[in-house]
Design an enzyme around this catalytic site. Structure first.
Site, PDB file in Angstrom:
ATOM      1  N   GLU A 245       0.893  -1.162   0.000  1.00 13.44           N
ATOM      2  CA  GLU A 245       0.000   0.000   0.000  1.00 13.44           C
ATOM      3  C   GLU A 245       0.928   1.208   0.000  1.00 13.44           C
ATOM      4  O   GLU A 245       1.681   1.418   0.959  1.00 13.44           O
ATOM      5  CB  GLU A 245      -0.851  -0.076   1.264  1.00 13.44           C
ATOM      6  N   CYS A 281      -1.578   8.253   4.830  1.00 11.83           N
ATOM      7  CA  CYS A 281      -1.693   7.785   3.448  1.00 11.83           C
ATOM      8  C   CYS A 281      -2.969   8.312   2.811  1.00 11.83           C
ATOM      9  O   CYS A 281      -3.097   8.326   1.596  1.00 11.83           O
ATOM     10  CB  CYS A 281      -1.650   6.265   3.394  1.00 11.83           C
TER      11      CYS A 281
HETATM   12  P1  NAP Z   1       9.693   3.572   3.094  1.00 11.08           P
HETATM   13  O1  NAP Z   1      10.882   4.407   2.848  1.00 11.08           O
HETATM   14  O2  NAP Z   1       9.036   2.983   1.921  1.00 11.08           O
HETATM   15  O3  NAP Z   1      10.152   2.395   4.069  1.00 11.08           O
HETATM   16  C1  NAP Z   1       9.231   1.416   4.512  1.00 11.08           C
HETATM   17  C2  NAP Z   1       9.971   0.131   4.813  1.00 11.08           C
HETATM   18  O4  NAP Z   1      10.485  -0.434   3.612  1.00 11.08           O
HETATM   19  C3  NAP Z   1      11.175   0.349   5.729  1.00 11.08           C
HETATM   20  O5  NAP Z   1      11.252  -0.736   6.595  1.00 11.08           O
HETATM   21  C4  NAP Z   1      12.347   0.364   4.762  1.00 11.08           C
HETATM   22  O6  NAP Z   1      13.538  -0.089   5.332  1.00 11.08           O
HETATM   23  C5  NAP Z   1      11.890  -0.624   3.703  1.00 11.08           C
HETATM   24  N1  NAP Z   1      12.483  -0.309   2.401  1.00 11.08           N
HETATM   25  C6  NAP Z   1      12.421   0.883   1.755  1.00 11.08           C
HETATM   26  N2  NAP Z   1      13.048   0.797   0.564  1.00 11.08           N
HETATM   27  C7  NAP Z   1      13.514  -0.464   0.457  1.00 11.08           C
HETATM   28  C8  NAP Z   1      14.261  -1.163  -0.547  1.00 11.08           C
HETATM   29  N3  NAP Z   1      14.641  -0.560  -1.671  1.00 11.08           N
HETATM   30  N4  NAP Z   1      14.568  -2.444  -0.321  1.00 11.08           N
HETATM   31  C9  NAP Z   1      14.205  -3.049   0.830  1.00 11.08           C
HETATM   32  N5  NAP Z   1      13.513  -2.431   1.827  1.00 11.08           N
HETATM   33  C10 NAP Z   1      13.166  -1.163   1.642  1.00 11.08           C
HETATM   34  O7  NAP Z   1       8.583   4.347   3.909  1.00 11.08           O
HETATM   35  P2  NAP Z   1       8.744   5.313   5.145  1.00 11.08           P
HETATM   36  O8  NAP Z   1      10.016   5.097   5.833  1.00 11.08           O
HETATM   37  O9  NAP Z   1       7.519   5.216   5.913  1.00 11.08           O
HETATM   38  O10 NAP Z   1       8.854   6.722   4.426  1.00 11.08           O
HETATM   39  C11 NAP Z   1       7.787   7.581   4.239  1.00 11.08           C
HETATM   40  C12 NAP Z   1       7.142   7.315   2.905  1.00 11.08           C
HETATM   41  O11 NAP Z   1       6.245   6.250   3.006  1.00 11.08           O
HETATM   42  C13 NAP Z   1       6.334   8.443   2.385  1.00 11.08           C
HETATM   43  O12 NAP Z   1       6.730   8.648   1.075  1.00 11.08           O
HETATM   44  C14 NAP Z   1       4.886   7.995   2.406  1.00 11.08           C
HETATM   45  O13 NAP Z   1       4.169   8.189   1.257  1.00 11.08           O
HETATM   46  C15 NAP Z   1       4.964   6.582   2.514  1.00 11.08           C
HETATM   47  N6  NAP Z   1       3.957   6.109   3.416  1.00 11.08           N
HETATM   48  C16 NAP Z   1       2.802   5.655   2.887  1.00 11.08           C
HETATM   49  C17 NAP Z   1       1.870   5.125   3.697  1.00 11.08           C
HETATM   50  C18 NAP Z   1       0.617   4.546   3.176  1.00 11.08           C
HETATM   51  O14 NAP Z   1      -0.170   4.098   3.983  1.00 11.08           O
HETATM   52  N7  NAP Z   1       0.395   4.464   1.886  1.00 11.08           N
HETATM   53  C19 NAP Z   1       2.097   5.063   5.057  1.00 11.08           C
HETATM   54  C20 NAP Z   1       3.300   5.522   5.556  1.00 11.08           C
HETATM   55  C21 NAP Z   1       4.242   6.029   4.710  1.00 11.08           C
HETATM   56  P3  NAP Z   1      14.608   0.910   6.028  1.00 11.08           P
HETATM   57  O15 NAP Z   1      13.822   2.010   6.629  1.00 11.08           O
HETATM   58  O16 NAP Z   1      15.316   0.044   6.979  1.00 11.08           O
HETATM   59  O17 NAP Z   1      15.458   1.440   4.936  1.00 11.08           O
END
Ligand code: NAP
Length: 490
Positions: A245, A281
């Site tokens: 998501e 989100c």
């Molecule tokens: P994120 O950067 O996507 O990280 C989420 C998880 O995925 C973390 O555990 C991260 O690990 C891991 N991850 C990220 N890139 C990866 C890769 N290339 N390979 C393997 N694992 C990976 O999300 P976030 O830290 O929450 O950052 C905020 C962003 O998330 C915003 O852009 C927002 O839009 C989005 N968000 C969306 C929602 C929704 O409900 N749609 C909710 C919250 C956040 P590490 O942190 O250990 O690197």
């Protein structure tokens, strides 16, 4: 890289330094998850319900401790976090109640038809089986409801799966405490050892999703992160479902009839936009309004009194600030701003960027640029053709909204345009606030989710982790044997 909690209000690190999970630990966690799955997937639906109720009770009993550490790590505030624990335990109990009622587990029977083909067929009994051990990636912005014990873990456990969870590095202590409470409650209630496990570190997530013993993945986070993990899940020798998501770009369309009280509407818009510092989100990130200087003035006036709130992390703030600067420079948006941000900690002043539909049509990519935080884009349109031209450029969204006094043909066209892009369409309601209920759909066309056929909120989220198996031609006694538990709900 080691992981440590950071206070977003001050920028200071605190608490234990947590080493990333080693590959030997990953191996042993997944081996235990497989063994646990073999037992847990065969327990009856009502036994699983009892365990989920016990888990919810244990979380409720520890609310104060959980909220205290979560507030220190996320700065989301005690009232919001207390409510979120309540939502998390409500989710667990909702799945438990669905299991007790036999929902999603009762088989469907297609009786034999004694006739020539194609009408004739033997008796079929279609069952749903737990898919296998599931990898869950905790979200940054919901330390409870979409994290260690959030909807993904709850629905996977309800389906009969074991779960291997990657803690989000923005709240490692909250994740660990939630896990410790949950593990004890699960084992005390009779669930097998290894039913849930928790690991830390970027590489941990990659190792888990690529491990051949893992059968599905669930994720809430960024488009970039979710897509990278989705690709890993598909590139495996045996690809698996990956329910991501992603992102937070949601359209809200306002017609002129909804702007009879511009001050009230501007206030409601800013409340939804800035809720949780815009880190939802379901944020109303793109607002489409008719050219109306009075409304823009009302937004400007009210925004100037709004205080900045802390971001979840330094990384979230940096990405937000960079994307906001990009949108302003590329679209020549007019910048409306709230009160200035303190220099200590992770803050930015709240902002609304105003652009014309024509300008966005020249740079449609900026409609999709996410400013995850306290920034909204207001797109002004002069007539309905222009509005529809811009709506057609939108990417998939979790939710789309329409504000209007009535629904005539013009509004029906807007509702249809929104439905072609979003998983949920709300009428005269802001997108923030997602009810956990059977009728909910929290998903949508890519990039809102990586599987537009499923929801991650509401009871049907369980179907993501259930695999259909049709039994054909068995004698009646054997049908009972393969489904006895689920049919009788022992
Ligand atoms: P994120 O950067 O996507 O990280 C989420 C998880 O995925 C973390 O555990 C991260 O690990 C891991 N991850 C990220 N890139 C990866 C890769 N290339 N390979 C393997 N694992 C990976 O999300 P976030 O830290 O929450 O950052 C905020 C962003 O998330 C915003 O852009 C927002 O839009 C989005 N968000 C969306 C929602 C929704 O409900 N749609 C909710 C919250 C956040 P590490 O942190 O250990 O690197």
């Amino acid at each position: 890289m080691s992981i440590q909690s950071v206070n977003p209000r001050t920028g200071e690190s605190f608490g234990p330094i947590i080493a990333p999970t080693t590959s030997a630990q990953v191996d042993s966690m997944i081996a235990s998850a497989v063994t646990a799955f073999e037992r847990w997937s065969l327990t009856s639906a009502t036994s699983r319900a009892k365990v989920l109720f016990a888990l919810a009770d244990a979380l409720d009993a520890n609310t104060e401790k959980l909220v205290e550490i979560a507030d220190a790590e996320t700065a989301l505030g005690i009232p919001r976090l207390t409510g979120e624990v309540g939502r998390t335990t409500f989710q667990l109990r909702t799945f438990a109640q669905a299991l007790e009622k036999g929902e999603f587990v009762a088989p469907s029977i297609d009786s034999a038809v004694d006739a020539p083909l194609p009408q004739g067929h033997p008796k079929f009994l279609k069952t749903l089986r737990a898919i296998g051990p599931v990898a869950v990636f905790g979200a940054s912005n919901f330390p409870f409801a979409f994290s260690v014990l959030g909807g993904d873990t709850a629905s996977a456990l309800a389906a009969g799966c074991s779960v291997v969870i990657k803690a989000h590095p923005a709240h490692p202590q909250t994740s660990q405490l939630s896990f410790d409470i949950a593990k004890k409650a699960l084992i005390d209630a009779g669930a097998p050892e290894g039913i849930i496990s928790l690991g830390h570190g970027f590489d941990f997530g990659k190792s888990v999703i690529t491990d051949p013993r893992i059968s599905a993945g669930a994720f809430t986070g960024s488009k970039a992160g979710g897509r990278a993990l989705f690709d890993l899940a598909q590139d495996r020798e045996c690809p698996i479902p990956f329910y991501g998501e992603l992102g937070s770009v949601n359209p809200v369309v306002v017609t002129s009839t909804a702007l009879s009280d511009v001050n009230a509407f501007a206030g409601a818009y800013l409340d939804s936009l800035l809720m949780g510092n815009g880190q939802f989100c379901t944020n109303p990130s793109v607002l489409f309004v008719p050219d109306n200087a009075e409304f823009i003035n009302a937004v400007q006036e009210q925004l100037s009194h709004r205080e900045p709130s802390p971001f979840l992390s330094e990384a979230t703030k940096s990405l937000h600030d960079k994307n906001r600067a990009d949108v302003i420079s590329k679209t020549s948006a007019r910048l409306l701003q709230g009160k200035s941000a303190p220099t200590q900690g992770f803050f930015s002043s709240p902002a609304v960027l105003v652009v014309s539909a024509q300008s966005v049509l020249t740079h449609p990519e900026y409609l999709a640029t996410e400013c995850f935080g306290p920034t909204g884009l207001v797109v002004t349109y002069s007539h309905s053709d222009e509005l529809h031209a811009v709506l057609s450029k939108l990417e998939g969204a979790l939710v789309g909204c329409l504000f209007s006094q009535n629904i005539s043909t013009a509004e029906e066209l807007i509702l249809n345009a929104l439905a072609s892009k979003a998983g949920r369409v709300a009428f005269n309601a802001w997108p923030t606030g997602v009810a956990v209920t059977a009728g909910q759909n929290h998903g949508g066309p890519y990039p809102a989710s990586t599987s537009s056929l499923h929801t991650s909120v509401g009871t049907s989220a369980i179907t993501r982790f259930l695999r259909p198996v049709a039994f054909q031609g068995l004698p009646d006694e054997s049908y009972r044997a393969v489904t006895a538990d689920t049919v009788k709900g022992k």
